[in-house]
Design a protein around this motif. Structure first.
Motif, short mmCIF file in Angstrom:
data_model
loop_
_atom_site.label_atom_id
_atom_site.label_comp_id
_atom_site.label_asym_id
_atom_site.label_seq_id
_atom_site.Cartn_x
_atom_site.Cartn_y
_atom_site.Cartn_z
N ILE A 1 37.76 19.61 112.67
CA ILE A 1 37.35 21.01 112.75
C ILE A 1 36.75 21.48 111.43
N ILE A 2 37.42 21.14 110.34
CA ILE A 2 37.00 21.60 109.01
C ILE A 2 35.79 20.84 108.50
N GLY A 3 35.75 19.54 108.77
CA GLY A 3 34.68 18.68 108.28
C GLY A 3 35.19 17.78 107.16
N GLY A 4 34.89 16.50 107.27
CA GLY A 4 35.42 15.53 106.33
C GLY A 4 35.06 15.78 104.88
N GLU A 5 33.88 16.33 104.63
CA GLU A 5 33.43 16.56 103.26
C GLU A 5 34.23 17.68 102.58
N ASP A 6 34.81 18.55 103.38
CA ASP A 6 35.50 19.73 102.84
C ASP A 6 37.01 19.66 102.97
N PHE A 7 37.51 18.61 103.60
CA PHE A 7 38.94 18.44 103.86
C PHE A 7 39.53 17.53 102.79
N MET A 8 40.31 18.10 101.87
CA MET A 8 40.88 17.34 100.76
C MET A 8 42.39 17.21 101.01
N GLU A 9 42.78 16.05 101.51
CA GLU A 9 44.18 15.84 101.90
C GLU A 9 45.02 15.44 100.69
N VAL A 10 46.06 16.21 100.43
CA VAL A 10 46.98 15.93 99.33
C VAL A 10 48.35 15.60 99.95
N TYR A 11 48.79 14.39 99.72
CA TYR A 11 50.09 13.95 100.24
C TYR A 11 51.17 14.27 99.21
N VAL A 12 52.00 15.26 99.53
CA VAL A 12 53.11 15.63 98.65
C VAL A 12 54.29 14.77 99.09
N ASN B 1 30.37 32.05 92.94
CA ASN B 1 30.13 31.02 91.92
C ASN B 1 31.18 29.92 91.99
N GLN B 2 31.38 29.39 93.20
CA GLN B 2 32.32 28.29 93.40
C GLN B 2 31.94 27.53 94.67
N ASN B 3 32.42 26.30 94.75
CA ASN B 3 32.29 25.53 95.98
C ASN B 3 33.58 25.68 96.76
N SER B 4 33.49 26.08 98.00
CA SER B 4 34.70 26.24 98.81
C SER B 4 35.12 24.89 99.38
N LYS B 5 36.43 24.69 99.42
CA LYS B 5 37.04 23.48 99.98
C LYS B 5 38.35 23.87 100.65
N VAL B 6 38.85 22.99 101.49
CA VAL B 6 40.19 23.17 102.07
C VAL B 6 41.08 22.08 101.49
N ILE B 7 42.08 22.48 100.75
CA ILE B 7 43.04 21.55 100.15
C ILE B 7 44.26 21.53 101.09
#
Length: 202
Positions: free
Chosen positions: A122-133, A26-32
């Motif tokens: 590799i991951i796919g642009g729709e699922d790749f959530m880039e966070v700049y720390v 019951n969630q959408n998977s993403k790569v943060i």
């Protein structure tokens, strides 16, 4: 020259897909994907983020640079080629978690735009959530939580990002966190607020 094996027969079309796993969880998977200098706060934010998502019933997995280099990538050094291979393997592992419906939180310096583009492809642009720390070299050196900056200044660590190896800031990240201006709690809250709508399954 490496010859492509002819005895490999993938069965991707016969196994349960990502949609099936996401429905169970019951969630959408993403790569943060958190990028930034060593000591910028990536791991601290990731740990806080995982705890907050856990409270909300989400299943997550943190992939952290030091942890990965003690296991799957322990045979890699810090040359340009090894850094690229390090990120390539991490991206492939992230994709496996993604296809299992798991939200993956990655903490890697991943210093160049090109190297992060490898992961994104590799991951796919729709699922790749880039966070700049984002924390400056000066701030990170003052923190020096692992003692790495001192070692780099003393010449004990070569190709240290920000000193004698480049760090290229993301040009258009999903989110930017300036950890020199926010507390860890505020940083985590900002990330949660930004990503939560993408994780909730309608």
């Amino acid at each position: 020259m490496t010859t492509k094996a002819t005895n490999i027969h993938p069965v991707f079309n016969r196994i349960l897909g990502r949609e099936d796993k996401e429905r169970v969880l019951n969630q959408n998977s993403k790569v943060i994907w958190m990028t930034g200098l060593s000591g910028s706060g990536k791991t601290t934010i990731a740990i806080g983020l995982e705890k907050e998502l856990q409270k909300r019933g989400f299943l997550t997995q943190i992939l952290d640079g030091d942890n990965i280099r003690t296991g799957i990538n322990k045979n890699l050094g810090f040359s340009e080629e090894d850094r690229t291979e390090n990120i390539r393997r991490i991206a492939e592992v992230s994709k496996l978690f993604l296809n299992c419906g798991v939200i993956t939180i990655n903490c890697f310096v991943s210093p160049t735009i090109d190297i992060r583009d490898v992961a994104k492809e590799i991951i796919g642009g729709e699922d790749f959530m880039e966070v700049y720390v984002n924390a400056s070299y000066k701030v990170c050196e003052e923190r020096d939580v692992k003692g790495l900056y001192k070692k780099a200044r003393n010449g004990e660590i070569k190709n240290f990002t920000g000193l004698d190896a480049p760090f290229e800031a993301p040009e258009n990240p999903f989110l930017e966190i300036k950890t020199s201006e926010m507390t860890p709690e505020e940083s985590v809250e900002k990330v949660v607020s930004a990503i939560l709508p993408r994780l909730i399954r309608n």
